[in-house]
Design a protein around this motif. Structure first.
Motif, PDB file in Angstrom:
ATOM      1  N   SER A 199       0.819  -1.211   0.000  1.00 36.29           N
ATOM      2  CA  SER A 199       0.000   0.000   0.000  1.00 36.29           C
ATOM      3  C   SER A 199       0.853   1.261   0.000  1.00 36.29           C
ATOM      4  CB  SER A 199      -0.941   0.007   1.207  1.00 36.29           C
ATOM      5  OG  SER A 199      -0.222   0.217   2.420  1.00 36.29           O
ATOM      6  N   THR A 200       2.087   1.167   0.499  1.00 37.96           N
ATOM      7  CA  THR A 200       2.991   2.320   0.488  1.00 37.96           C
ATOM      8  C   THR A 200       3.772   2.420  -0.818  1.00 37.96           C
ATOM      9  OG1 THR A 200       4.859   1.091   1.463  1.00 37.96           O
ATOM     10  CG2 THR A 200       3.290   2.104   2.985  1.00 37.96           C
ATOM     11  N   GLY A 201       3.499   1.503  -1.743  1.00 36.73           N
ATOM     12  CA  GLY A 201       4.222   1.497  -3.008  1.00 36.73           C
ATOM     13  C   GLY A 201       5.478   0.655  -2.973  1.00 36.73           C
ATOM     14  N   GLY A 202       5.654  -0.155  -1.921  1.00 32.56           N
ATOM     15  CA  GLY A 202       6.836  -0.993  -1.789  1.00 32.56           C
ATOM     16  C   GLY A 202       6.553  -2.447  -2.107  1.00 32.56           C
ATOM     17  N   ILE A 203       7.522  -3.288  -1.816  1.00 34.14           N
ATOM     18  CA  ILE A 203       7.400  -4.733  -2.025  1.00 34.14           C
ATOM     19  C   ILE A 203       8.410  -5.412  -1.110  1.00 34.14           C
ATOM     20  CG2 ILE A 203       9.148  -5.002  -3.832  1.00 34.14           C
ATOM     21  CD1 ILE A 203       5.680  -6.634  -3.877  1.00 34.14           C
ATOM     22  N   ASP A 204       8.120  -6.624  -0.699  1.00 35.86           N
ATOM     23  CA  ASP A 204       9.033  -7.383   0.160  1.00 35.86           C
ATOM     24  C   ASP A 204       9.093  -8.817  -0.358  1.00 35.86           C
ATOM     25  OD1 ASP A 204      10.529  -8.619   2.093  1.00 35.86           O
ATOM     26  OD2 ASP A 204       9.450  -7.747   3.786  1.00 35.86           O
ATOM     27  N   ILE A 205      10.221  -9.164  -0.953  1.00 33.28           N
ATOM     28  CA  ILE A 205      10.395 -10.515  -1.495  1.00 33.28           C
ATOM     29  C   ILE A 205      11.281 -11.377  -0.590  1.00 33.28           C
ATOM     30  CG2 ILE A 205      10.016  -9.803  -3.881  1.00 33.28           C
ATOM     31  CD1 ILE A 205      13.041  -9.844  -4.292  1.00 33.28           C
ATOM     32  N   SER A 206      11.480 -10.920   0.644  1.00 31.20           N
ATOM     33  CA  SER A 206      12.336 -11.661   1.574  1.00 31.20           C
ATOM     34  C   SER A 206      11.536 -12.454   2.597  1.00 31.20           C
ATOM     35  CB  SER A 206      13.278 -10.702   2.308  1.00 31.20           C
ATOM     36  OG  SER A 206      12.555  -9.849   3.182  1.00 31.20           O
ATOM     37  N   VAL A 207      10.200 -12.412   2.531  1.00 31.86           N
ATOM     38  CA  VAL A 207       9.378 -13.022   3.579  1.00 31.86           C
ATOM     39  C   VAL A 207       9.578 -14.541   3.649  1.00 31.86           C
ATOM     40  CG1 VAL A 207       7.619 -11.226   3.697  1.00 31.86           C
ATOM     41  CG2 VAL A 207       7.422 -13.027   1.963  1.00 31.86           C
ATOM     42  N   GLY A 208       9.830 -15.189   2.522  1.00 31.64           N
ATOM     43  CA  GLY A 208      10.076 -16.629   2.538  1.00 31.64           C
ATOM     44  C   GLY A 208      11.311 -16.983   3.343  1.00 31.64           C
ATOM     45  N   SER A 209      12.369 -16.188   3.197  1.00 27.10           N
ATOM     46  CA  SER A 209      13.597 -16.420   3.956  1.00 27.10           C
ATOM     47  C   SER A 209      13.386 -16.145   5.439  1.00 27.10           C
ATOM     48  CB  SER A 209      14.726 -15.528   3.417  1.00 27.10           C
ATOM     49  OG  SER A 209      15.048 -15.874   2.086  1.00 27.10           O
ATOM     50  N   VAL A 210      12.567 -15.140   5.752  1.00 33.09           N
ATOM     51  CA  VAL A 210      12.264 -14.842   7.155  1.00 33.09           C
ATOM     52  C   VAL A 210      11.482 -15.991   7.782  1.00 33.09           C
ATOM     53  CG1 VAL A 210      11.097 -13.256   8.726  1.00 33.09           C
ATOM     54  CG2 VAL A 210      12.314 -12.357   6.745  1.00 33.09           C
ATOM     55  N   VAL A 211      10.589 -16.592   7.014  1.00 38.64           N
ATOM     56  CA  VAL A 211       9.869 -17.783   7.487  1.00 38.64           C
ATOM     57  C   VAL A 211      10.859 -18.881   7.874  1.00 38.64           C
ATOM     58  CG1 VAL A 211       8.380 -19.697   6.761  1.00 38.64           C
ATOM     59  CG2 VAL A 211       7.733 -17.348   6.237  1.00 38.64           C
ATOM     60  N   ALA A 212      11.852 -19.110   7.014  1.00 38.37           N
ATOM     61  CA  ALA A 212      12.855 -20.142   7.284  1.00 38.37           C
ATOM     62  C   ALA A 212      13.692 -19.808   8.513  1.00 38.37           C
ATOM     63  CB  ALA A 212      13.754 -20.323   6.061  1.00 38.37           C
ATOM     64  N   ILE A 213      14.080 -18.539   8.650  1.00 31.66           N
ATOM     65  CA  ILE A 213      14.900 -18.128   9.792  1.00 31.66           C
ATOM     66  C   ILE A 213      14.121 -18.267  11.089  1.00 31.66           C
ATOM     67  CG2 ILE A 213      16.048 -16.158  10.880  1.00 31.66           C
ATOM     68  CD1 ILE A 213      16.750 -15.159   8.079  1.00 31.66           C
ATOM     69  N   SER A 214      12.893 -17.795  11.107  1.00 30.00           N
ATOM     70  CA  SER A 214      12.073 -17.865  12.311  1.00 30.00           C
ATOM     71  C   SER A 214      11.884 -19.311  12.770  1.00 30.00           C
ATOM     72  CB  SER A 214      10.711 -17.216  12.048  1.00 30.00           C
ATOM     73  OG  SER A 214       9.838 -17.392  13.138  1.00 30.00           O
ATOM     74  N   GLY A 215      11.515 -20.185  11.842  1.00 33.14           N
ATOM     75  CA  GLY A 215      11.334 -21.591  12.195  1.00 33.14           C
ATOM     76  C   GLY A 215      12.627 -22.243  12.654  1.00 33.14           C
ATOM     77  N   ALA A 216      13.744 -21.872  12.009  1.00 31.53           N
ATOM     78  CA  ALA A 216      15.037 -22.459  12.363  1.00 31.53           C
ATOM     79  C   ALA A 216      15.469 -22.038  13.767  1.00 31.53           C
ATOM     80  CB  ALA A 216      16.094 -22.040  11.342  1.00 31.53           C
ATOM     81  N   ILE A 217      15.292 -20.758  14.095  1.00 34.48           N
ATOM     82  CA  ILE A 217      15.686 -20.276  15.425  1.00 34.48           C
ATOM     83  C   ILE A 217      14.833 -20.922  16.510  1.00 34.48           C
ATOM     84  CG2 ILE A 217      15.703 -18.240  16.924  1.00 34.48           C
ATOM     85  CD1 ILE A 217      16.559 -16.592  14.520  1.00 34.48           C
ATOM     86  N   ALA A 218      13.531 -20.991  16.285  1.00 35.55           N
ATOM     87  CA  ALA A 218      12.651 -21.618  17.276  1.00 35.55           C
ATOM     88  C   ALA A 218      13.012 -23.079  17.477  1.00 35.55           C
ATOM     89  CB  ALA A 218      11.189 -21.484  16.839  1.00 35.55           C
ATOM     90  N   ALA A 219      13.235 -23.794  16.375  1.00 32.50           N
ATOM     91  CA  ALA A 219      13.569 -25.217  16.468  1.00 32.50           C
ATOM     92  C   ALA A 219      14.915 -25.438  17.158  1.00 32.50           C
ATOM     93  CB  ALA A 219      13.594 -25.838  15.070  1.00 32.50           C
ATOM     94  N   TYR A 220      15.884 -24.579  16.842  1.00 35.85           N
ATOM     95  CA  TYR A 220      17.214 -24.726  17.450  1.00 35.85           C
ATOM     96  C   TYR A 220      17.173 -24.470  18.951  1.00 35.85           C
ATOM     97  CZ  TYR A 220      22.067 -23.813  18.640  1.00 35.85           C
ATOM     98  OH  TYR A 220      23.300 -23.837  19.252  1.00 35.85           O
ATOM     99  N   LEU A 221      16.452 -23.410  19.355  1.00 36.70           N
ATOM    100  CA  LEU A 221      16.421 -23.061  20.773  1.00 36.70           C
ATOM    101  C   LEU A 221      15.596 -24.055  21.592  1.00 36.70           C
ATOM    102  CD1 LEU A 221      16.085 -19.173  20.632  1.00 36.70           C
ATOM    103  CD2 LEU A 221      18.116 -20.545  21.120  1.00 36.70           C
ATOM    104  N   ILE A 222      14.523 -24.565  20.999  1.00 34.28           N
ATOM    105  CA  ILE A 222      13.738 -25.577  21.706  1.00 34.28           C
ATOM    106  C   ILE A 222      14.527 -26.868  21.808  1.00 34.28           C
ATOM    107  CG2 ILE A 222      11.693 -27.063  21.543  1.00 34.28           C
ATOM    108  CD1 ILE A 222      10.174 -24.700  20.439  1.00 34.28           C
ATOM    109  N   GLY A 223      15.223 -27.195  20.741  1.00 35.93           N
ATOM    110  CA  GLY A 223      16.054 -28.403  20.759  1.00 35.93           C
ATOM    111  C   GLY A 223      15.206 -29.643  20.661  1.00 35.93           C
ATOM    112  N   GLY A 224      14.831 -30.181  21.757  1.00 33.95           N
ATOM    113  CA  GLY A 224      14.019 -31.380  21.731  1.00 33.95           C
ATOM    114  C   GLY A 224      14.845 -32.635  21.589  1.00 33.95           C
TER     115      GLY A 224
END
Length: 350
Positions: A70-95
């Motif tokens: 809506s501001t006239g921008g674009i973000d094509i990095s959201v897929g990588s952020v999805v991967a980073i977020s899941g990776a950090i959560a999984a690493y810190l939880i460990g299991g």
């Protein structure tokens, strides 16, 4: 009556809704048990429930991306952020499972709350980085976010050490697999994010600020709107939404894959926003339309797999559907047909 039908036809959600209805009708004839919903193991189950559940991944991202676009921008990095977020959560939880006597005991690196907070905070920081490049350094949005798109995938693989991290911690599964009152918990998360953003943008002047910046950033700045700050936080919030989606994905599959998690999510999210009626040129936006677009994309994907179409054709069919919906939503395209009918009628009269 004719004028009323014309107003309905010109609404933003009319054609996306018709496309979704068409997909549902196709599945009614070609997919056995498509509309069947049953109560099983304390939850609703069925193809429709699965579609709604899986559409939350793109839907949540689409909410944040709608504000950016809506501001006239674009973000094509959201897929990588999805991967980073899941990776950090999984690493810190460990299991990690260890043997204590005759029993296997689960040992986590950190409490689940800490892992989730760290994952979302990391996503927010990455979004702030994008916002800084776009709002302060004035780098073109597609270039600025392309940097994180490429580097972020590498960061995710560094966190996972190039391996798939399996999550054994069962409470974490609830985020993407749990239910409340029989309904997938992910839908409640999507609804909560949507309501908060709608209240912020439609019950305050913030929504008008987004649209004003998208129409003319320079004029908005001279009129007193703090356009740099709004653009900055729009990218931060978009990445935060991607971080939430990363938690849902990793929880649903019970693992984190730095290489494949969130792959092509940025394209699906952009398509969902466009299908929903938000112009890539910026200006007016439609949050409900973006959610509808996400449901259409997931329904289309499920339909393709259900009727036996080869998976490699998925992107081709998806692009055709998006093209048709975009054409039908275009005022110039519809005006062309109206002009064509008038010309035909005039020739007939002559």
């Amino acid at each position: 009556m004719k004028n009323k039908l014309k107003r309905i036809n010109d609404t933003t959600l009319f054609w996306p809704f018709m496309v979704l209805l068409l997909l549902l009708l196709i599945n009614a004839f070609l997919t056995k048990g498509f509309f069947s919903i049953e109560w099983k193991d304390g939850r609703f189950s069925g193809i429709l429930v699965d579609i709604l559940n899986r559409s939350t991944y793109i839907g949540i991202i689409a909410i944040g991306l709608t504000l950016v676009i809506s501001t006239g921008g674009i973000d094509i990095s959201v897929g990588s952020v999805v991967a980073i977020s899941g990776a950090i959560a999984a690493y810190l939880i460990g299991g990690e499972l260890i043997l204590q006597g005759d029993q296997q005991v689960l040992v986590t690196r950190t409490p689940m709350g800490v892992a989730i907070t760290a994952a979302l905070l990391s996503a927010l920081i990455l979004g702030m980085w994008n916002g800084f490049l776009v709002s302060r350094l004035r780098i073109q949005p597609i270039v600025a976010t392309l940097i994180l798109m490429v580097a972020g995938r590498g960061i995710a693989q560094l966190v996972t050490n190039g391996q798939i991290i399996t999550i054994y911690y069962k409470p974490y599964y609830f985020i993407g697999n749990g239910t409340f009152l029989g309904i997938p918990f992910s839908l409640y998360i999507l609804l909560a994010v949507l309501i908060l953003v709608i209240l912020a943008t439609r019950k305050t002047a913030l929504g008008l600020f987004f649209e004003s910046i998208g129409v003319n950033r320079t004029a908005s700045r001279y009129s007193g709107i703090q356009e740099q700050r709004i653009v900055f936080w729009s990218y931060a919030f978009c990445a935060f939404c991607a971080g939430v989606s990363g938690l849902l994905v990793s929880s649903n599959v019970k693992s984190a894959d730095g290489n494949n998690a969130g792959d092509l999510f940025e394209l699906d999210a952009i398509l969902a926003v466009v299908i929903g009626g938000t112009s890539l040129n910026g200006g007016k936006f439609n949050l409900a339309g973006s959610i509808l677009g996400a449901v259409i994309i997931q329904t289309l994907t499920t339909t393709i797999y259900s009727i036996g179409v080869p998976p490699q054709v998925n992107l081709v069919i998806k692009s055709i559907v998006v093209f048709l919906v975009s054409m039908l939503q275009s005022e110039n395209f519809r005006a062309l047909f109206r002009f064509g009918r008038k010309s035909f009628q005039m020739r007939g009269a002559l």
